[in-house]
Design an enzyme around this catalytic site. Sequence first.
Site, mmCIF file in Angstrom:
data_model
loop_
_atom_site.group_PDB
_atom_site.id
_atom_site.type_symbol
_atom_site.label_atom_id
_atom_site.label_comp_id
_atom_site.label_asym_id
_atom_site.label_seq_id
_atom_site.Cartn_x
_atom_site.Cartn_y
_atom_site.Cartn_z
ATOM 1 N N TYR A 8 40.983 56.384 50.299
ATOM 2 C CA TYR A 8 40.512 57.592 49.609
ATOM 3 C C TYR A 8 40.479 58.777 50.559
ATOM 4 O O TYR A 8 40.146 58.624 51.746
ATOM 5 C CB TYR A 8 39.095 57.393 49.076
ATOM 6 C CG TYR A 8 38.990 56.529 47.850
ATOM 7 C CD1 TYR A 8 39.099 57.076 46.577
ATOM 8 C CD2 TYR A 8 38.759 55.163 47.960
ATOM 9 C CE1 TYR A 8 38.975 56.284 45.448
ATOM 10 C CE2 TYR A 8 38.640 54.362 46.838
ATOM 11 C CZ TYR A 8 38.750 54.938 45.581
ATOM 12 O OH TYR A 8 38.634 54.147 44.473
ATOM 13 N N TYR A 34 41.972 47.560 48.028
ATOM 14 C CA TYR A 34 41.389 47.777 49.365
ATOM 15 C C TYR A 34 40.140 46.921 49.546
ATOM 16 O O TYR A 34 39.476 46.564 48.577
ATOM 17 C CB TYR A 34 41.073 49.262 49.592
ATOM 18 C CG TYR A 34 40.133 49.869 48.581
ATOM 19 C CD1 TYR A 34 38.752 49.766 48.718
ATOM 20 C CD2 TYR A 34 40.632 50.556 47.486
ATOM 21 C CE1 TYR A 34 37.894 50.321 47.790
ATOM 22 C CE2 TYR A 34 39.776 51.111 46.538
ATOM 23 C CZ TYR A 34 38.411 50.982 46.699
ATOM 24 O OH TYR A 34 37.569 51.520 45.762
ATOM 25 N N ARG A 66 38.785 45.415 46.135
ATOM 26 C CA ARG A 66 38.882 46.013 44.798
ATOM 27 C C ARG A 66 40.296 45.839 44.274
ATOM 28 O O ARG A 66 41.268 46.028 45.006
ATOM 29 C CB ARG A 66 38.594 47.532 44.850
ATOM 30 C CG ARG A 66 37.193 47.981 45.223
ATOM 31 C CD ARG A 66 36.079 47.424 44.372
ATOM 32 N NE ARG A 66 36.321 47.260 42.949
ATOM 33 C CZ ARG A 66 36.241 48.208 42.015
ATOM 34 N NH1 ARG A 66 35.940 49.436 42.353
ATOM 35 N NH2 ARG A 66 36.464 47.936 40.746
ATOM 36 N N HIS A 100 42.798 50.413 40.988
ATOM 37 C CA HIS A 100 42.065 50.995 39.853
ATOM 38 C C HIS A 100 42.061 52.512 39.936
ATOM 39 O O HIS A 100 42.205 53.092 41.018
ATOM 40 C CB HIS A 100 40.622 50.482 39.811
ATOM 41 C CG HIS A 100 39.803 50.894 41.000
ATOM 42 N ND1 HIS A 100 39.845 50.223 42.195
ATOM 43 C CD2 HIS A 100 38.936 51.924 41.192
ATOM 44 C CE1 HIS A 100 39.035 50.800 43.063
ATOM 45 N NE2 HIS A 100 38.473 51.846 42.488
ATOM 46 N N HIS A 135 39.546 55.649 38.603
ATOM 47 C CA HIS A 135 38.255 56.011 38.023
ATOM 48 C C HIS A 135 38.463 57.070 36.950
ATOM 49 O O HIS A 135 39.243 58.013 37.152
ATOM 50 C CB HIS A 135 37.328 56.602 39.091
ATOM 51 C CG HIS A 135 36.971 55.649 40.187
ATOM 52 N ND1 HIS A 135 35.816 54.902 40.176
ATOM 53 C CD2 HIS A 135 37.607 55.317 41.337
ATOM 54 C CE1 HIS A 135 35.751 54.162 41.286
ATOM 55 N NE2 HIS A 135 36.830 54.399 42.004
#
Lengths: 246, 204
Positions: free
Chosen positions: A112, A151, A161, A164, A166
């Site tokens: 991120y 990740y 995770r 995905h 959000h």
Amino acid sequence: MAKGKVQSGAFNPRDLARHPSPLTPSYRSSVLRAPAHARISFENSLSEITGPVFGQGLLGPADNDLTINYAQPGQSAIGERIIVHGRLLDEDARPVSSALLEFWQANAGGRYRHKNDGYVAPLDPNFGGCGRTVTAQDGSYSFRTIRPGPYPWPNGGNDWRPAHIHFSVFGDGFAQRLITQMYFQGDPHIQLCPIVQTIKDPDAIDQLTAQLDMDNTVPMDAIAYRFDIVLRGRRSTLFENRLEGN
Amino acid sequence: MTETGKLKESASQTAGPYVHIGCVPSFAGLTGMYGGRDPGAEMVTAEARGARIVVEGRVLDGEGAPVRDALIEIWQADAQGLYHSPAETRGAADPGFTGWGRQPSDAKTGQFRFETLKPGQVPWAGGQMQAPHISVWIVARGINLGLSTRIYFSDEAEANATDPLLQQIGDPARVATMIADKTAQGYSIEIRLQGENETVFLDV
């Protein structure tokens, strides 16, 4: 804002069993942030029935294209190019129009663009990971991005995770406000993820899993995934909108 | 199939620790996004009727530590008690006021801060007036379904005493968790997710 018919009745009671419980110890962050008391139910007033509505005028031209909206001119983000599209509906299968959808995600390496993300995977200088759009009259929406990477995350064990995206979703009443995550069909991490598994109903997990959609794939360009989102429905009838030009 | 419809509501998932990227990108450091203006940062967009107030506070976890990664949204009526919403059928709200605000809690102190207007009164479902209030919605890492509560005002004791929702809650200690204290510029509240004096959260 949509002209014409506007829905202004109370919402169906929320089926809390479909949502994760507040306290889910296998997702460690919930332990100190879960209220112990049950939520108090009451009859909707205008404070719950009304909500902010965002017009198409809010949007910039590249807001719904994450492959380019943070990139240098002529460049684009690294990763599998995808189109995510679907419809925003209520529980009565009515389209929810003029609704703001916001999305954020990791880059193709699972990193991120956020000062608190210290994962070793590198940042992509041409990828911000942030986009938005507003639903059309039929509730439809579409955006372009790259498929995010899975990740690892600190939860006490070897937790990863699934890939995905959000989603932050507005309806037309503030009581419909929802944040959720979209997963990808066939991802083996879905079954292993403590956050996904806070949802007890397998059907509800399937509903959050986007399906490969070859009919909307753009040949030699981008793979399409279909993801419909459902918000709470209203119990009552339609009213004519009297707020012209709002 | 549900009793009430054909489809079921999509399940919630936590907003996670990086909610800022999508919802307040400039705060997250993506400074060029959306013209550099985070959505909901400005609620009073032009001359608007009513008293300007600052509503500030913190969200605290079960150990009393400030939640420094929360995203807080508020929704409220204008000074006349009208909502800036298509579902508002009683009249047009003040065009200089959006009614919707969004702020992150500060990454160091956990403090959030809204510059807004004191809301007017809004009717309850039965028609009687509610006390002035602000609807609040909180998401963060570790919150599996967004938390809804309300902010009432300590200097509205008379209206608070007859507010239908506060009357339903009943217990004065629980009611007190939803009432903001007066400050020089407006109001201040601490929202406790868990533990002693846990805030009342609502199934809206």
